[in-house]
Design a protein around this motif. Structure first.
Motif, short mmCIF file in Angstrom:
data_model
loop_
_atom_site.label_atom_id
_atom_site.label_comp_id
_atom_site.label_asym_id
_atom_site.label_seq_id
_atom_site.Cartn_x
_atom_site.Cartn_y
_atom_site.Cartn_z
N PHE A 83 30.97 38.55 35.04
CA PHE A 83 30.15 39.58 34.40
C PHE A 83 28.84 38.96 33.97
O PHE A 83 28.79 37.77 33.62
CB PHE A 83 30.87 40.26 33.22
N GLU A 88 35.65 41.95 41.64
CA GLU A 88 34.41 42.70 41.47
C GLU A 88 33.76 42.35 40.13
O GLU A 88 34.41 42.38 39.09
CB GLU A 88 34.74 44.20 41.49
N LEU A 128 30.72 42.70 37.07
CA LEU A 128 30.05 43.74 36.28
C LEU A 128 28.69 43.21 35.85
O LEU A 128 28.60 42.10 35.32
CB LEU A 128 30.87 44.10 35.04
N ALA A 184 31.16 51.49 30.04
CA ALA A 184 31.00 50.78 31.31
C ALA A 184 31.99 49.62 31.41
O ALA A 184 32.64 49.43 32.44
CB ALA A 184 29.57 50.26 31.47
N VAL A 185 32.14 48.86 30.33
CA VAL A 185 33.08 47.73 30.32
C VAL A 185 34.51 48.25 30.43
O VAL A 185 35.31 47.74 31.24
CB VAL A 185 32.89 46.87 29.05
N TRP A 215 35.24 49.52 34.01
CA TRP A 215 35.34 48.38 34.93
C TRP A 215 36.70 47.71 34.79
O TRP A 215 37.39 47.46 35.78
CB TRP A 215 34.19 47.43 34.64
N ARG A 255 39.39 49.94 36.25
CA ARG A 255 39.41 49.90 37.72
C ARG A 255 40.09 48.65 38.25
O ARG A 255 40.77 48.67 39.28
CB ARG A 255 37.98 49.98 38.29
N LEU A 256 39.88 47.55 37.55
CA LEU A 256 40.47 46.28 37.97
C LEU A 256 41.92 46.12 37.52
O LEU A 256 42.57 45.14 37.91
CB LEU A 256 39.65 45.11 37.41
N LYS A 310 42.57 46.15 31.78
CA LYS A 310 42.48 46.59 30.40
C LYS A 310 43.87 46.53 29.78
O LYS A 310 44.83 47.06 30.30
CB LYS A 310 41.92 48.01 30.32
#
Length: 180
Positions: free
Chosen positions: A125, A151, A153, A166-167, A170, A173-174, A177
């Protein structure tokens, strides 16, 4: 991969003080990358490690850019103030940095070269003022060929204080979290 099953580290370099943000030089009490690192920490419960140089960069923003450009030109490896002793205990490494001259600060290259990240998952990131991740992800892949690089950020410096969504998106999606 679920972050609940993996021990993660958020290793980052961030520079407070005189910085270029949204077209102006401003004084930041906390560097932009550190703001994002702490958001990731809150959302993953990972450990934080601040990558710091033995010799601090100049306080003046323009002088820092000149030093950074010279380090890049000479492929320098600035010495780290401290080293992480237990890197083997982490499976996922979030790697944060400002984009300097199209890639990571050379200090982050020093960190990567000094850490055995074989078999680890690296999640980059960065903060920037228009250049996104630049070539940093490809540089990480070259330096860490035995790691999985996910991916990245990129958050514009002027937007970091409002980047929670946004964090979070992201990380979601990965699959990174931490579940509450």
């Amino acid at each position: 991969m679920k972050i609940n099953d993996e021990k993660c580290l958020i290793a980052y370099y961030s520079r407070p003080g005189s910085n270029y943000v949204s077209g102006a030089i401003v004084d930041l009490p906390v560097g932009n990358t550190e703001v994002i690192a702490k958001m990731i920490h809150e959302m993953t419960a990972g450990d934080l490690f601040h990558i710091e140089p033995v010799h601090a960069y100049p306080e003046d923003y323009t002088e820092t850019t000149e030093v950074a450009q010279q380090e890049l030109r000479t492929n320098a490896r600035p010495e780290l103030a401290s080293h992480l002793q237990n890197i083997a205990s982490f499976e996922v490494i979030f790697l944060g940095y400002p984009n300097w001259w199209g890639t990571m600060p050379m200090l982050v290259f020093t960190f990567l070269e000094g850490s055995d990240l074989s078999g680890k998952t690296i999640v980059p990131f960065c903060t920037h003022e228009g250049s996104g991740l630049g070539r940093s992800v490809s540089d990480i892949r070259k330096m860490c060929p035995k790691s999985t690089v996910l991916e990245g950020l990129a958050i514009r410096g002027g937007d970091v204080r409002n980047a929670q969504n946004a964090v979070s998106g992201w990380l979601q999606r990965l699959g990174m979290k931490k579940e509450q």
